[in-house]
Motif scaffolding. Structure first.
Motif, mmCIF file in Angstrom:
data_model
loop_
_atom_site.group_PDB
_atom_site.id
_atom_site.type_symbol
_atom_site.label_atom_id
_atom_site.label_comp_id
_atom_site.label_asym_id
_atom_site.label_seq_id
_atom_site.Cartn_x
_atom_site.Cartn_y
_atom_site.Cartn_z
ATOM 1 N N ALA A 72 6.553 -10.452 -4.682
ATOM 2 C CA ALA A 72 7.741 -10.342 -3.828
ATOM 3 C C ALA A 72 8.653 -9.215 -4.323
ATOM 4 N N TYR A 73 8.787 -9.080 -5.641
ATOM 5 C CA TYR A 73 9.592 -7.979 -6.193
ATOM 6 C C TYR A 73 8.988 -6.633 -5.809
ATOM 7 N N ALA A 74 7.681 -6.498 -5.922
ATOM 8 C CA ALA A 74 7.019 -5.226 -5.589
ATOM 9 C C ALA A 74 7.294 -4.846 -4.144
ATOM 10 N N GLN A 75 7.161 -5.803 -3.251
ATOM 11 C CA GLN A 75 7.366 -5.519 -1.834
ATOM 12 C C GLN A 75 8.828 -5.221 -1.531
ATOM 13 N N SER A 76 9.729 -5.992 -2.128
ATOM 14 C CA SER A 76 11.160 -5.788 -1.890
ATOM 15 C C SER A 76 11.625 -4.446 -2.432
ATOM 16 N N ILE A 77 11.193 -4.122 -3.639
ATOM 17 C CA ILE A 77 11.595 -2.851 -4.244
ATOM 18 C C ILE A 77 11.031 -1.688 -3.445
ATOM 19 N N SER A 78 9.807 -1.816 -2.958
ATOM 20 C CA SER A 78 9.207 -0.759 -2.150
ATOM 21 C C SER A 78 10.060 -0.472 -0.910
ATOM 22 N N ALA A 79 10.458 -1.533 -0.209
ATOM 23 C CA ALA A 79 11.282 -1.362 0.993
ATOM 24 C C ALA A 79 12.655 -0.796 0.636
ATOM 25 N N TYR A 80 13.268 -1.317 -0.425
ATOM 26 C CA TYR A 80 14.596 -0.867 -0.848
ATOM 27 C C TYR A 80 14.576 0.612 -1.246
ATOM 28 N N VAL A 81 13.577 0.987 -2.024
ATOM 29 C CA VAL A 81 13.458 2.381 -2.481
ATOM 30 C C VAL A 81 13.211 3.311 -1.291
ATOM 31 N N ALA A 87 17.631 7.742 2.865
ATOM 32 C CA ALA A 87 19.072 7.992 2.994
ATOM 33 C C ALA A 87 19.564 9.009 1.973
ATOM 34 N N ASN A 88 18.625 9.656 1.292
ATOM 35 C CA ASN A 88 18.947 10.666 0.281
ATOM 36 C C ASN A 88 19.807 10.078 -0.856
ATOM 37 N N GLN A 89 19.436 8.876 -1.289
ATOM 38 C CA GLN A 89 20.130 8.184 -2.383
ATOM 39 C C GLN A 89 19.141 7.833 -3.498
ATOM 40 N N PRO A 90 18.519 8.837 -4.129
ATOM 41 C CA PRO A 90 17.492 8.527 -5.138
ATOM 42 C C PRO A 90 18.043 7.793 -6.360
ATOM 43 N N GLN A 91 19.300 8.024 -6.708
ATOM 44 C CA GLN A 91 19.879 7.332 -7.872
ATOM 45 C C GLN A 91 20.009 5.835 -7.592
ATOM 46 N N ARG A 92 20.399 5.499 -6.360
ATOM 47 C CA ARG A 92 20.498 4.087 -5.986
ATOM 48 C C ARG A 92 19.108 3.443 -6.004
ATOM 49 N N ALA A 93 18.094 4.194 -5.594
ATOM 50 C CA ALA A 93 16.719 3.683 -5.630
ATOM 51 C C ALA A 93 16.295 3.392 -7.063
ATOM 52 N N LYS A 94 16.598 4.303 -7.996
ATOM 53 C CA LYS A 94 16.256 4.085 -9.408
ATOM 54 C C LYS A 94 17.026 2.900 -9.979
ATOM 55 N N ARG A 95 18.305 2.792 -9.611
ATOM 56 C CA ARG A 95 19.115 1.672 -10.091
ATOM 57 C C ARG A 95 18.549 0.346 -9.565
ATOM 58 N N GLY A 96 18.117 0.346 -8.303
ATOM 59 C CA GLY A 96 17.513 -0.854 -7.728
ATOM 60 C C GLY A 96 16.258 -1.253 -8.472
ATOM 61 N N ALA A 98 15.633 -0.559 -11.623
ATOM 62 C CA ALA A 98 16.045 -1.046 -12.942
ATOM 63 C C ALA A 98 16.529 -2.495 -12.864
ATOM 64 N N TYR A 99 17.331 -2.819 -11.858
ATOM 65 C CA TYR A 99 17.784 -4.209 -11.688
ATOM 66 C C TYR A 99 16.611 -5.128 -11.373
ATOM 67 N N GLY A 100 15.686 -4.626 -10.571
ATOM 68 C CA GLY A 100 14.491 -5.403 -10.252
ATOM 69 C C GLY A 100 13.680 -5.708 -11.500
ATOM 70 N N ILE A 101 13.500 -4.688 -12.345
ATOM 71 C CA ILE A 101 12.755 -4.889 -13.592
ATOM 72 C C ILE A 101 13.455 -5.914 -14.478
ATOM 73 N N ALA A 102 14.772 -5.788 -14.605
ATOM 74 C CA ALA A 102 15.517 -6.706 -15.478
ATOM 75 C C ALA A 102 15.381 -8.149 -15.018
ATOM 76 N N CYS A 155 7.117 -3.940 -10.357
ATOM 77 C CA CYS A 155 8.341 -3.234 -9.951
ATOM 78 C C CYS A 155 8.093 -1.722 -9.911
ATOM 79 N N PHE A 156 7.367 -1.203 -10.905
ATOM 80 C CA PHE A 156 7.018 0.223 -10.890
ATOM 81 C C PHE A 156 6.138 0.557 -9.689
#
Length: 194
Positions: A72-81, A87-96, A98-102, A155-156
């Motif tokens: 579920a994390y893999a699928q959610s992170i894929s959609a979020y990223v 939306a040209n927000q790569p930093q938010r994608a990386k932060r997402g 990181a939170y997913g991994i944690a 998550c990766f």
């Protein structure tokens, strides 16, 4: 998993006749715990000193259950990223990611601990016979490290899929299989014959 077509119905009379004729030569037999009369067959095998290998089927159900959250994390992170890259927000994608991994790692630590030290409780979700879930608990001890690793590896995978780097994900999976899992399994089988 075993193809259901190849599974034979359990006939306790036939099993007992086979065990009598084998005169102690049979040491281990695989029983599908989901079949009718499986518990009675396991008791019969135990009476003849045969180890009933039924725990693997239950352990595989446990493994699928454990993998629900990392998947579920893999699928959610894929959609979020993908949304944030679009939306040209790569930093938010990386932060997402990181939170997913944690948060996924916290789950992974808990499930890894549960699989290694309390596999009997996990296996009790899918089996009633104590011998079956204790055999499954032994199997889960070997799976515990995988439980921990997939919690953040998925998550990766989700992150790179969301970035559109699916070829990288494919090669990562192939390298992991052919250069890690298969050699480690082979070496383990040579060290501890199975």
């Amino acid at each position: 998993a075993i193809d259901p077509v190849t599974m034979q119905k359990i006939d306790l009379t036939e099993l007992e006749a086979f065990l009598k004729q084998s005169a102690g030569c049979v040491k281990i037999m695989t029983i599908a715990p989901e079949l009718p009369d499986a518990e009675a067959a396991i008791r019969l095998l135990n009476q003849y000193g045969v180890i009933a290998s039924a725990g693997v089927g239950v352990a595989e159900k446990d493994c699928k259950f454990i993998l629900l959250v990392p998947s579920a994390y893999a699928q959610s992170i894929s959609a979020y990223v993908a949304q944030n890259i679009g939306a040209n927000q790569p930093q938010r994608a990386k932060r997402g990611m990181a939170y997913g991994i944690a948060t996924s790692l916290l789950f992974g630590i808990f499930m890894s601990y549960s699989a290694f030290f309390r596999g009997d409780l996990l296996s009790g979700l899918f089996a009633r016979d104590p011998q079956v879930f204790l055999a499954a608990a032994d199997y889960l001890k070997a799976y515990a490290i995988d439980t921990l690793l997939v919690s953040f590896m998925f998550c990766f995978v989700g992150y790179f899929n969301g970035c559109g780097k699916t070829t990288f994900v494919m090669f990562q999976g192939l390298v992991g299989a052919f250069f890690v899992r298969i050699p480690v399994s082979y070496l383990a089988s040579k060290r501890l014959p199975v």
